[in-house]
Design a protein around this motif. Sequence first.
Motif, PDB file in Angstrom:
ATOM      1  N   PHE A   1       1.225  -1.016  -0.217  1.00 42.49           N
ATOM      2  CA  PHE A   1       0.353   0.187  -0.017  1.00 42.49           C
ATOM      3  C   PHE A   1       0.732   1.003  -0.110  1.00 42.49           C
ATOM      4  CE2 PHE A   1       0.906  -1.436   4.436  1.00 42.49           C
ATOM      5  CZ  PHE A   1       0.719  -0.123   5.095  1.00 42.49           C
ATOM      6  N   THR A   2       0.059   2.586  -0.141  1.00 44.70           N
ATOM      7  CA  THR A   2       1.152   3.380  -0.684  1.00 44.70           C
ATOM      8  C   THR A   2       0.698   4.583   0.569  1.00 44.70           C
ATOM      9  OG1 THR A   2      -0.162   3.896  -2.254  1.00 44.70           O
ATOM     10  CG2 THR A   2       1.231   3.251  -2.965  1.00 44.70           C
ATOM     11  N   VAL A   3       1.121   5.316   0.812  1.00 40.87           N
ATOM     12  CA  VAL A   3       1.565   6.639   1.930  1.00 40.87           C
ATOM     13  C   VAL A   3       1.964   8.047   1.301  1.00 40.87           C
ATOM     14  CG1 VAL A   3       1.044   4.817   4.274  1.00 40.87           C
ATOM     15  CG2 VAL A   3       2.814   6.063   3.884  1.00 40.87           C
ATOM     16  N   THR A   4       1.246   8.877   1.852  1.00 38.24           N
ATOM     17  CA  THR A   4       2.374   9.926   1.765  1.00 38.24           C
ATOM     18  C   THR A   4       2.465  10.939   3.197  1.00 38.24           C
ATOM     19  OG1 THR A   4      -0.219  11.248   1.338  1.00 38.24           O
ATOM     20  CG2 THR A   4       1.002  10.526  -0.576  1.00 38.24           C
ATOM     21  N   ALA A   5       2.575  11.581   3.143  1.00 39.41           N
ATOM     22  CA  ALA A   5       3.747  11.373   5.035  1.00 39.41           C
ATOM     23  C   ALA A   5       4.843  13.133   4.498  1.00 39.41           C
ATOM     24  CB  ALA A   5       4.326  10.827   5.444  1.00 39.41           C
ATOM     25  N   THR A   6       4.788  13.992   5.353  1.00 44.42           N
ATOM     26  CA  THR A   6       5.633  15.205   5.681  1.00 44.42           C
ATOM     27  C   THR A   6       6.313  14.751   6.822  1.00 44.42           C
ATOM     28  OG1 THR A   6       4.231  16.570   6.840  1.00 44.42           O
ATOM     29  CG2 THR A   6       4.303  16.698   4.771  1.00 44.42           C
ATOM     30  N   PRO A   7       7.348  15.658   6.612  1.00 41.12           N
ATOM     31  CA  PRO A   7       8.747  15.107   8.281  1.00 41.12           C
ATOM     32  C   PRO A   7       8.126  15.087   9.559  1.00 41.12           C
ATOM     33  CG  PRO A   7       9.771  16.377   6.092  1.00 41.12           C
ATOM     34  CD  PRO A   7       8.215  16.034   5.407  1.00 41.12           C
ATOM     35  N   GLY A   8       8.646  14.517  10.454  1.00 39.12           N
ATOM     36  CA  GLY A   8       7.918  14.444  11.859  1.00 39.12           C
ATOM     37  C   GLY A   8       6.630  13.550  11.550  1.00 39.12           C
ATOM     38  N   GLN A   9       6.209  13.238  10.390  1.00 35.16           N
ATOM     39  CA  GLN A   9       5.411  12.000  10.756  1.00 35.16           C
ATOM     40  C   GLN A   9       5.881  10.629  10.533  1.00 35.16           C
ATOM     41  OE1 GLN A   9       3.082  13.122   7.218  1.00 35.16           O
ATOM     42  NE2 GLN A   9       0.686  13.701   8.552  1.00 35.16           N
ATOM     43  N   LYS A  10       4.961   9.651  11.634  1.00 37.35           N
ATOM     44  CA  LYS A  10       5.227   8.491  11.394  1.00 37.35           C
ATOM     45  C   LYS A  10       4.007   7.020  11.231  1.00 37.35           C
ATOM     46  CE  LYS A  10       5.001   9.690  15.638  1.00 37.35           C
ATOM     47  NZ  LYS A  10       5.646  10.060  17.098  1.00 37.35           N
ATOM     48  N   LEU A  11       3.918   6.036  10.503  1.00 42.70           N
ATOM     49  CA  LEU A  11       3.468   4.842  10.358  1.00 42.70           C
ATOM     50  C   LEU A  11       3.368   3.755  11.064  1.00 42.70           C
ATOM     51  CD1 LEU A  11       2.560   3.705   7.742  1.00 42.70           C
ATOM     52  CD2 LEU A  11       4.973   2.485   7.472  1.00 42.70           C
ATOM     53  N   PHE A  12       1.662   3.614  10.822  1.00 43.23           N
ATOM     54  CA  PHE A  12       1.514   2.965  12.419  1.00 43.23           C
ATOM     55  C   PHE A  12       0.897   1.829  11.100  1.00 43.23           C
ATOM     56  CE2 PHE A  12       1.612   7.344  13.986  1.00 43.23           C
ATOM     57  CZ  PHE A  12       2.378   6.111  15.825  1.00 43.23           C
ATOM     58  N   PHE A  13       0.311   0.661  11.745  1.00 42.01           N
ATOM     59  CA  PHE A  13       0.108  -0.655  11.077  1.00 42.01           C
ATOM     60  C   PHE A  13      -0.446  -1.084  11.537  1.00 42.01           C
ATOM     61  CE2 PHE A  13       4.026  -1.947   9.413  1.00 42.01           C
ATOM     62  CZ  PHE A  13       3.669  -3.408   9.723  1.00 42.01           C
ATOM     63  N   VAL A  14      -1.330  -1.715  11.843  1.00 44.11           N
ATOM     64  CA  VAL A  14      -1.776  -3.368  12.451  1.00 44.11           C
ATOM     65  C   VAL A  14      -2.519  -4.521  11.144  1.00 44.11           C
ATOM     66  CG1 VAL A  14      -3.579  -4.274  14.430  1.00 44.11           C
ATOM     67  CG2 VAL A  14      -2.772  -1.786  14.437  1.00 44.11           C
ATOM     68  N   THR A  15      -1.754  -5.713  12.083  1.00 44.19           N
ATOM     69  CA  THR A  15      -1.936  -6.727  10.985  1.00 44.19           C
ATOM     70  C   THR A  15      -2.568  -7.966  11.562  1.00 44.19           C
ATOM     71  OG1 THR A  15      -1.788  -8.005   9.173  1.00 44.19           O
ATOM     72  CG2 THR A  15      -0.273  -7.749  10.010  1.00 44.19           C
ATOM     73  N   MET A  16      -3.478  -8.927  11.974  1.00 45.50           N
ATOM     74  CA  MET A  16      -3.453 -10.117  12.719  1.00 45.50           C
ATOM     75  C   MET A  16      -2.236 -10.751  12.513  1.00 45.50           C
ATOM     76  SD  MET A  16      -6.771 -12.144  13.165  1.00 45.50           S
ATOM     77  CE  MET A  16      -6.946 -13.837  15.401  1.00 45.50           C
ATOM     78  N   PHE A  17      -2.501 -11.751  13.941  1.00 47.48           N
ATOM     79  CA  PHE A  17      -1.092 -12.907  14.009  1.00 47.48           C
ATOM     80  C   PHE A  17      -2.574 -14.310  13.571  1.00 47.48           C
ATOM     81  CE2 PHE A  17       0.584 -16.642  15.437  1.00 47.48           C
ATOM     82  CZ  PHE A  17       1.326 -16.716  15.212  1.00 47.48           C
ATOM     83  N   GLY A  18      -3.117 -14.826  12.350  1.00 48.84           N
ATOM     84  CA  GLY A  18      -3.678 -15.629  12.481  1.00 48.84           C
ATOM     85  C   GLY A  18      -4.090 -16.410  12.870  1.00 48.84           C
TER      86      GLY A  18
END
Length: 315
Positions: free
Chosen positions: A207-224
């Motif tokens: 997937f793609t995201v857009t960000a500016t300096p100072g921003q961070k990525l968070f994501f969550v996916t289940m251990f099935g």
Amino acid sequence: MKPVILGSLSILFLSTVLTPVGQAAESGSTLYAPRVPSAPTTTIPQNLATIAAIYAPRAQRNSASRDQTSTQFGSRILAQNSLSSTRYNAILQQIESNSAQSSLSQGKLVRFKVRIENISTKDEFIASNGTKWTLDFSPGFWLVSNQTTPLFKAREQDRGQGIEAIAEDGNPTQLAQSFASQPSGVFNTAVGATKAGGIRPGQVFEFTVTATPGQKLFFVTMFGQSNDWFYAPRESGIALFDTSGQPIQGDVTTQVQLWNAGTEVDEEAGIGPTQGPRQSAPNTGVAENGPIQAVMLQAPYAQTNQVMRVTIIPE
């Protein structure tokens, strides 16, 4: 869509358009469907704010104000049909090689591709009763934010925003609803797949995201193969820019952990009757009401870097 910038001149390409079309469940549902790439556009947007608005996630596009004072492109408009094919391609290559730096220097959004790979193998793990089992990752949720702990905080209980639903049942819908006003989204279809769902060994989410300096990525996916375990970056997220303000790139798997949501009593991984693949209905297990904490088991399946690879590449 992929922005490429040289000075104040921008050319837009349409490579993939993401369109919501359904509801996610443990097996996922198609929230984003790819379209056939189109030829480069010859219509140049009139200001750089237009590009930022187009590339922002839907919620951000709806809420962000438009900067009407952005640098104008001026009278010299570059169009594909005004150049030879060789010259046009050469210009594109030059622009592309400098796009991230140009975007950053002008304080604009930088686009990143995030890739989550399932690097485990089929029937790799063996339960105490001799049953072999395979590890899947569920459809997931992503968020770009400059907050410190927007999704959860270790040693505190789930906030009721959707961590429980994805950790127990692989359903990212509630998280998507909770953070709809922020740059966020759902990933639920493996690369090359035609139907939504989790990813099995050898498959990949992108997937793609857009960000500016100072921003961070968070994501969550289940251990099935669990009652309420999930993968996510450390609670403070993955910084998308380094200390000098440059976009990061490369393997960031070491910043991702396996977490226990503390919402359902654990059964042995891979064979529990109320775990995702075997439960009779969502939210079936015994409630636990404990805190979110890192899974500290030494079993191979609990070592993130042995089952998952996460890479981030600025575009």
